[in-house]
Scaffold this motif. Sequence first.
Motif, mmCIF file in Angstrom:
data_model
loop_
_atom_site.group_PDB
_atom_site.id
_atom_site.type_symbol
_atom_site.label_atom_id
_atom_site.label_comp_id
_atom_site.label_asym_id
_atom_site.label_seq_id
_atom_site.Cartn_x
_atom_site.Cartn_y
_atom_site.Cartn_z
ATOM 1 N N ARG A 16 -89.778 -43.710 -44.322
ATOM 2 C CA ARG A 16 -88.487 -43.070 -44.611
ATOM 3 C C ARG A 16 -88.318 -41.777 -43.817
ATOM 4 O O ARG A 16 -87.245 -41.513 -43.265
ATOM 5 C CB ARG A 16 -88.404 -42.780 -46.116
ATOM 6 C CG ARG A 16 -87.143 -42.068 -46.569
ATOM 7 C CD ARG A 16 -87.200 -41.830 -48.057
ATOM 8 N NE ARG A 16 -88.273 -40.906 -48.374
ATOM 9 C CZ ARG A 16 -88.127 -39.585 -48.416
ATOM 10 N NH1 ARG A 16 -86.943 -39.050 -48.162
ATOM 11 N NH2 ARG A 16 -89.133 -38.800 -48.725
ATOM 12 N N ASN A 17 -89.359 -40.953 -43.750
ATOM 13 C CA ASN A 17 -89.254 -39.675 -43.049
ATOM 14 C C ASN A 17 -88.986 -39.872 -41.559
ATOM 15 O O ASN A 17 -88.224 -39.113 -40.952
ATOM 16 C CB ASN A 17 -90.532 -38.852 -43.249
ATOM 17 C CG ASN A 17 -90.668 -38.355 -44.670
ATOM 18 O OD1 ASN A 17 -89.682 -38.187 -45.378
ATOM 19 N ND2 ASN A 17 -91.893 -38.114 -45.104
ATOM 20 N N SER A 32 -81.327 -36.003 -46.034
ATOM 21 C CA SER A 32 -82.644 -35.833 -46.657
ATOM 22 C C SER A 32 -83.065 -37.081 -47.422
ATOM 23 O O SER A 32 -84.210 -37.199 -47.837
ATOM 24 C CB SER A 32 -82.627 -34.636 -47.617
ATOM 25 O OG SER A 32 -81.657 -34.818 -48.640
ATOM 26 N N ARG A 33 -82.131 -38.022 -47.612
ATOM 27 C CA ARG A 33 -82.420 -39.292 -48.294
ATOM 28 C C ARG A 33 -81.714 -40.420 -47.548
ATOM 29 O O ARG A 33 -80.602 -40.243 -47.053
ATOM 30 C CB ARG A 33 -81.937 -39.254 -49.743
ATOM 31 C CG ARG A 33 -82.602 -38.187 -50.616
ATOM 32 C CD ARG A 33 -82.001 -38.160 -52.002
ATOM 33 N NE ARG A 33 -80.569 -37.829 -51.940
ATOM 34 C CZ ARG A 33 -79.725 -37.982 -52.953
ATOM 35 N NH1 ARG A 33 -80.158 -38.490 -54.101
ATOM 36 N NH2 ARG A 33 -78.456 -37.648 -52.818
ATOM 37 N N GLN A 180 -88.129 -31.090 -56.797
ATOM 38 C CA GLN A 180 -87.765 -31.803 -55.569
ATOM 39 C C GLN A 180 -88.972 -32.495 -54.955
ATOM 40 O O GLN A 180 -88.877 -33.629 -54.473
ATOM 41 C CB GLN A 180 -87.150 -30.834 -54.559
ATOM 42 C CG GLN A 180 -85.765 -30.345 -54.951
ATOM 43 C CD GLN A 180 -85.208 -29.329 -53.976
ATOM 44 O OE1 GLN A 180 -85.943 -28.748 -53.180
ATOM 45 N NE2 GLN A 180 -83.906 -29.099 -54.035
ATOM 46 N N ALA A 181 -90.133 -31.809 -54.976
ATOM 47 C CA ALA A 181 -91.351 -32.402 -54.412
ATOM 48 C C ALA A 181 -91.773 -33.630 -55.206
ATOM 49 O O ALA A 181 -92.144 -34.665 -54.632
ATOM 50 C CB ALA A 181 -92.474 -31.361 -54.389
ATOM 51 N N SER A 183 -89.821 -35.471 -57.120
ATOM 52 C CA SER A 183 -88.807 -36.507 -56.928
ATOM 53 C C SER A 183 -89.020 -37.245 -55.604
ATOM 54 O O SER A 183 -88.921 -38.471 -55.545
ATOM 55 C CB SER A 183 -87.411 -35.879 -56.959
ATOM 56 O OG SER A 183 -86.415 -36.853 -56.716
ATOM 57 N N LYS A 184 -89.346 -36.499 -54.557
ATOM 58 C CA LYS A 184 -89.610 -37.101 -53.246
ATOM 59 C C LYS A 184 -90.829 -38.008 -53.315
ATOM 60 O O LYS A 184 -90.844 -39.122 -52.779
ATOM 61 C CB LYS A 184 -89.817 -36.011 -52.205
ATOM 62 C CG LYS A 184 -90.169 -36.533 -50.813
ATOM 63 C CD LYS A 184 -90.360 -35.379 -49.846
ATOM 64 C CE LYS A 184 -90.765 -35.910 -48.475
ATOM 65 N NZ LYS A 184 -92.048 -36.617 -48.491
ATOM 66 N N GLU A 185 -91.886 -37.515 -53.991
ATOM 67 C CA GLU A 185 -93.106 -38.309 -54.108
ATOM 68 C C GLU A 185 -92.845 -39.599 -54.884
ATOM 69 O O GLU A 185 -93.332 -40.682 -54.511
ATOM 70 C CB GLU A 185 -94.184 -37.490 -54.816
ATOM 71 C CG GLU A 185 -95.525 -38.209 -54.918
ATOM 72 C CD GLU A 185 -96.589 -37.340 -55.571
ATOM 73 O OE1 GLU A 185 -97.712 -37.855 -55.791
ATOM 74 O OE2 GLU A 185 -96.306 -36.166 -55.868
ATOM 75 N N THR A 187 -89.963 -41.191 -55.132
ATOM 76 C CA THR A 187 -89.165 -42.085 -54.281
ATOM 77 C C THR A 187 -90.034 -42.792 -53.257
ATOM 78 O O THR A 187 -89.908 -43.999 -53.027
ATOM 79 C CB THR A 187 -88.064 -41.292 -53.561
ATOM 80 O OG1 THR A 187 -87.209 -40.671 -54.542
ATOM 81 C CG2 THR A 187 -87.225 -42.205 -52.686
ATOM 82 N N ASP A 188 -90.957 -42.028 -52.644
ATOM 83 C CA ASP A 188 -91.859 -42.628 -51.649
ATOM 84 C C ASP A 188 -92.735 -43.702 -52.276
ATOM 85 O O ASP A 188 -92.962 -44.767 -51.679
ATOM 86 C CB ASP A 188 -92.743 -41.544 -51.019
ATOM 87 C CG ASP A 188 -91.964 -40.629 -50.093
ATOM 88 O OD1 ASP A 188 -90.859 -41.031 -49.680
ATOM 89 O OD2 ASP A 188 -92.451 -39.527 -49.787
#
Length: 269
Positions: A16-17, A32-33, A180-181, A183-185, A187-188
Amino acid sequence: MAASIGIMDSAYFVGRNEILTWINDRLHLNLSRVEEAASGAVQCQMLDMTFPGVVPMHKVNFDAKNEYDMIQNYKVLQDVFNKLKITKPLEINRLVKGRPLDNLEFLQWLKRFCDSINGGIMNENYNPVERRSKGGRERSVKGSNKMPKSLQTNNTPPNSTSVGLSKASGPKPANTAQVQALSKELTDLKLSYDLLGKERDFYFSKLRDVELLCQTPELEDLPVVVAVKKILYATDANESALEEAQEYLNQSLAVGAEEENGEQEEEDY
């Protein structure tokens, strides 16, 4: 080229990144998403960069927020696909829902396709900001119709600061960063889980096809088919059944050779 990009192509293992970096660097955006590209505008402009003049950017709506406006963007994209003879189906009803996995898969395919044109070399004469402002619908409108921040040009000075903010403007920065961190983790992890599930289902379907073939009455008693079934139906997870299958196959071939030699000797007599 588009039709040859299968589900197990390396394109679908791009993270994704990397996808977001590819989009933001080329189009000067702030995504960012991956689901922020669900409107189809980003996809249209990526093809506009890859095939200059093919996409009618004046019809592309970067302000699209509802499904109706998003669908209009995908209609533009479908017309471009038709012009370029791209046969990949556009699953518009799924993409406009903004689900991360659906949009990630499509963007992975798009990156692979764009990279296959001219070796993925960027058009240095292409100005994405100018194309959006002159050709598209990047309008300077007021109120609620303002373009989402993620689709605005990335031209904010790195040291700029906000002034006059209320003390009660939101949660503390430390807590916000932590949320946010996490949430990102999350999602990944979900994306990784979904991709692994698709890979598992893919290989399972292949094994099921092999099993059905081995159960064909005309084939099921052939030595090679019996050997394959020994591997398919092995119950010991700690040991491979390959050695047993190979031994059986070798013995069957040896017996078959002996019988063939015997028949030949009888014919000679």
